[in-house]
Write an enzyme that holds these catalytic residues in place. Structure first.
Site, PDB file in Angstrom:
ATOM      1  N   GLN A  73      15.256-173.516   2.126  1.00  0.00           N
ATOM      2  CA  GLN A  73      15.803-174.539   1.322  1.00  0.00           C
ATOM      3  C   GLN A  73      16.552-173.826   0.394  1.00  0.00           C
ATOM      4  O   GLN A  73      15.907-173.611  -0.742  1.00  0.00           O
ATOM      5  CB  GLN A  73      14.809-175.798   0.780  1.00  0.00           C
ATOM      6  CG  GLN A  73      15.571-176.855   0.211  1.00  0.00           C
ATOM      7  CD  GLN A  73      14.834-177.882  -0.470  1.00  0.00           C
ATOM      8  OE1 GLN A  73      13.659-177.811  -0.857  1.00  0.00           O
ATOM      9  NE2 GLN A  73      15.562-179.137  -0.654  1.00  0.00           N
ATOM     10  N   GLU A 152       8.937-193.388  -7.633  1.00  0.00           N
ATOM     11  CA  GLU A 152       8.678-192.181  -8.164  1.00  0.00           C
ATOM     12  C   GLU A 152       8.402-192.784  -9.810  1.00  0.00           C
ATOM     13  O   GLU A 152       8.904-193.577 -10.331  1.00  0.00           O
ATOM     14  CB  GLU A 152       9.619-191.025  -8.204  1.00  0.00           C
ATOM     15  CG  GLU A 152       9.815-190.791  -6.804  1.00  0.00           C
ATOM     16  CD  GLU A 152       8.548-189.994  -6.174  1.00  0.00           C
ATOM     17  OE1 GLU A 152       7.869-189.506  -6.694  1.00  0.00           O
ATOM     18  OE2 GLU A 152       8.562-190.176  -4.844  1.00  0.00           O
ATOM     19  N   HIS A 362     -31.551-142.561  -5.934  1.00  0.00           N
ATOM     20  CA  HIS A 362     -31.145-142.642  -7.240  1.00  0.00           C
ATOM     21  C   HIS A 362     -30.094-141.611  -7.551  1.00  0.00           C
ATOM     22  O   HIS A 362     -29.906-140.668  -6.882  1.00  0.00           O
ATOM     23  CB  HIS A 362     -32.208-141.804  -8.480  1.00  0.00           C
ATOM     24  CG  HIS A 362     -33.678-142.231  -8.115  1.00  0.00           C
ATOM     25  ND1 HIS A 362     -34.261-143.253  -8.578  1.00  0.00           N
ATOM     26  CD2 HIS A 362     -34.526-141.664  -7.391  1.00  0.00           C
ATOM     27  CE1 HIS A 362     -35.490-143.303  -8.050  1.00  0.00           C
ATOM     28  NE2 HIS A 362     -35.725-142.259  -7.529  1.00  0.00           N
ATOM     29  N   TYR A 365     -24.101-139.617  -4.879  1.00  0.00           N
ATOM     30  CA  TYR A 365     -23.011-139.836  -4.013  1.00  0.00           C
ATOM     31  C   TYR A 365     -22.894-139.301  -2.646  1.00  0.00           C
ATOM     32  O   TYR A 365     -23.145-138.023  -2.222  1.00  0.00           O
ATOM     33  CB  TYR A 365     -21.689-139.409  -4.696  1.00  0.00           C
ATOM     34  CG  TYR A 365     -20.283-139.386  -3.856  1.00  0.00           C
ATOM     35  CD1 TYR A 365     -19.897-140.727  -3.547  1.00  0.00           C
ATOM     36  CD2 TYR A 365     -19.763-138.081  -3.502  1.00  0.00           C
ATOM     37  CE1 TYR A 365     -18.722-140.712  -2.630  1.00  0.00           C
ATOM     38  CE2 TYR A 365     -18.747-138.518  -2.378  1.00  0.00           C
ATOM     39  CZ  TYR A 365     -18.094-139.812  -2.107  1.00  0.00           C
ATOM     40  OH  TYR A 365     -17.110-139.872  -1.471  1.00  0.00           O
ATOM     41  N   SER A 404     -33.785-132.728  -5.638  1.00  0.00           N
ATOM     42  CA  SER A 404     -33.014-133.438  -6.696  1.00  0.00           C
ATOM     43  C   SER A 404     -31.655-132.311  -7.244  1.00  0.00           C
ATOM     44  O   SER A 404     -31.919-130.961  -6.930  1.00  0.00           O
ATOM     45  CB  SER A 404     -33.988-133.510  -7.952  1.00  0.00           C
ATOM     46  OG  SER A 404     -34.686-134.534  -7.597  1.00  0.00           O
ATOM     47  N   ALA A 422     -34.578-127.907  -4.904  1.00  0.00           N
ATOM     48  CA  ALA A 422     -33.934-128.703  -6.089  1.00  0.00           C
ATOM     49  C   ALA A 422     -32.886-127.792  -6.669  1.00  0.00           C
ATOM     50  O   ALA A 422     -33.049-126.817  -6.985  1.00  0.00           O
ATOM     51  CB  ALA A 422     -34.900-129.334  -6.926  1.00  0.00           C
TER      52      ALA A 422
END
EC number: 2.7.7.23
Length: 455
Positions: A73, A152, A362, A365, A404, A422
């Protein structure tokens, strides 16, 4: 007679005070217009047409996956003019249903009732009675309760403004009727627009049957005009979702602090969801799952008897039965936890499979890693998977023990039942069943003294 749906979505949405077109703002994680289209599809129409204006190509670009016919429109000349743009694409014998892109919670039940109770050659509207109908069109009836017209708000006389029965805008009639009535509309009103609602008076003048059905609740016909209205409707929707889940056997600790953002959320009985949990997209939770506070789950599957502890963020992951995740864990896309696996606090995973019974408890990644069964990943372990140009994979076989503060420089494999000392930094494969240590031997320097500060 087929069903053709026309969705009016050309409103400018100025009160949203946003550069994003109003109909693209989400409710429950889904754009307003998409919610209306999804509801329309449940009615099995042979065509859905969306009349858009504000936002133009941006709207089509963002929602180009919807199975609709887009009609622009180009000038905002009112609802009657908007329908006039779409009606040529409807066959004369079609039953036309007109919906609104900013009325996202209209129910299929109400729409089916409207379609079933409107005579084949008649016109039907959805009405509602509101305590405060300010700004909305009023239903004008005669002394016998028959609908005469819709006025309206801006054009209503003072006595008409006292009427609390309002027009929701949702309407149905035949395409043939609309093709006859729409060209007769004029814009002799306060807004200088062509009102679709004026077709009601034209129908009455012709002797065409005009009926109505009442909305089940005010919220299902609530339009969104500004951000506050959207916020209130969002909370209403979330309460509905929480109630639906609770009645199906799910414990929602606080419905006011629960958010479900998506259509495909499946939760089995005896799941417990604590406060401030957000479920996004496709989420499946099996029996006896417990979700702690402040957890985000997006496009994720969680197996039975698994617990997701507080403040964990999980996206596009598969977590199988009897697992434990968090607190403060982050599982990124492609993460898989096999049965009984455990991911503890401040562990991040991406494109990684943690095998059955394995654990990373703990400060770890794990990226692009395949981990076998019963592996222990020690605190501070890092898989170095990116060389600045490419990602490389790490494999840790069944029964391995990673000490670790270990860095695993991919690509490499840690063999079955291997132990990594470790503090090691490995850049080559570690053989199975042996201890591998890659660190400098400890030294003590005799006679060394700390430096002192200069006065």
């Amino acid at each position: 007679m087929g069903l053709s749906v026309i969705i009016l979505a050309a409103g400018q949405g100025k009160r949203m005070a946003s550069s994003t077109p109003k109909i693209l703002h989400p409710l429950g994680g889904i754009p307003l217009l998409e919610r209306v289209v999804n509801t329309a599809r449940l009615l099995n129409p042979h065509t859905i047409q969306v009349v858009y204006g504000n936002g133009g190509s941006h709207v089509r670009e963002k929602l180009n996956y919807l199975p609709v016919h887009w009609i622009e429109q180009s000038q905002p000349l009112g609802t009657g003019h908007a329908v006039l743009q779409a009606i040529p694409f409807c066959q004369n014998e079609d039953r036309v249903l007109i919906l609104y892109g900013d009325v996202p919670l209209i129910s299929p039940k109400t729409l089916n009732s409207l379609l079933e109770n409107t005579p084949s050659n008649g016109l039907g509207v959805v009405v509602a009675e509101l305590p405060d109908p300010t700004g909305l069109g009023r239903i004008i009836r005669d002394d016998f309760g028959n609908i005469l017209s819709i006025v309206e708000h801006k054009d209503a006389a003072e006595h008409q403004l006292k009427i609390r029965e309002i027009n929701t805008g949702i309407m149905t009639t035949t395409a043939m009727n609309l093709k006859k009535w729409l060209p007769q509309l004029n814009n002799n009103n306060c807004q200088k627009e062509y009102y679709l609602t004026d077709t009601v008076a034209l129908a009455v003048a012709e002797g065409c049957p005009v009926g109505c059905v009442a909305a089940q609740c005010c919220e299902e016909v609530q339009g969104v005009n500004d951000r506050w209205e959207l916020t209130k409707l969002e909370r209403y929707y979330q309460r509905l979702m929480a109630k639906k889940l609770s009645l199906a056997g799910v414990t929602i600790i606080d419905p006011e602090r629960f958010d479900a953002r998506g259509e495909n959320i499946e939760i089995a009985p005896d799941v417990v969801i604590d406060v401030n949990v957000i479920l996004e997209g496709n989420v499946q939770l099996d029996r006896n799952v417990r979700i702690g506070p402040n957890v985000i789950l997006k496009n994720t599957t969680v197996g039975e008897n698994t617990e997701i502890h507080a403040n964990s963020v999980i996206e596009a992951a598969v977590i199988k039965a009897n697992c434990s995740v968090g607190p403060f864990a982050r599982l990124r896309p492609g993460s898989v936890l096999e049965e009984g696996a455990k991911v503890g606090n401040f562990v991040e995973m991406k494109k990684t499979t943690l095998g059955r019974g394995s654990k990373a408890n703990h400060l770890t990644y794990l990226g692009d890693t395949i981990i076998g069964k019963n592996v222990n990943v020690g605190a501070g372990t890092i898989t170095c998977n990116y060389d600045g140009a490419n990602k490389w994979q790490t494999k840790i076989e069944d029964g391995a023990f990673i000490g670790s503060n270990v860095a695993l420089v991919a690509p490499l494999t840690v063999g079955k039942n291997a132990t990594i000392g470790a503090g090691s930094t490995l850049s080559q494969d570690a053989p199975p069943d042996q201890l591998t240590v890659a660190r400098e031997r400890q030294r003590t320097i005799k006679g060394w003294h700390r430096p002192t500060k200069k006065e």
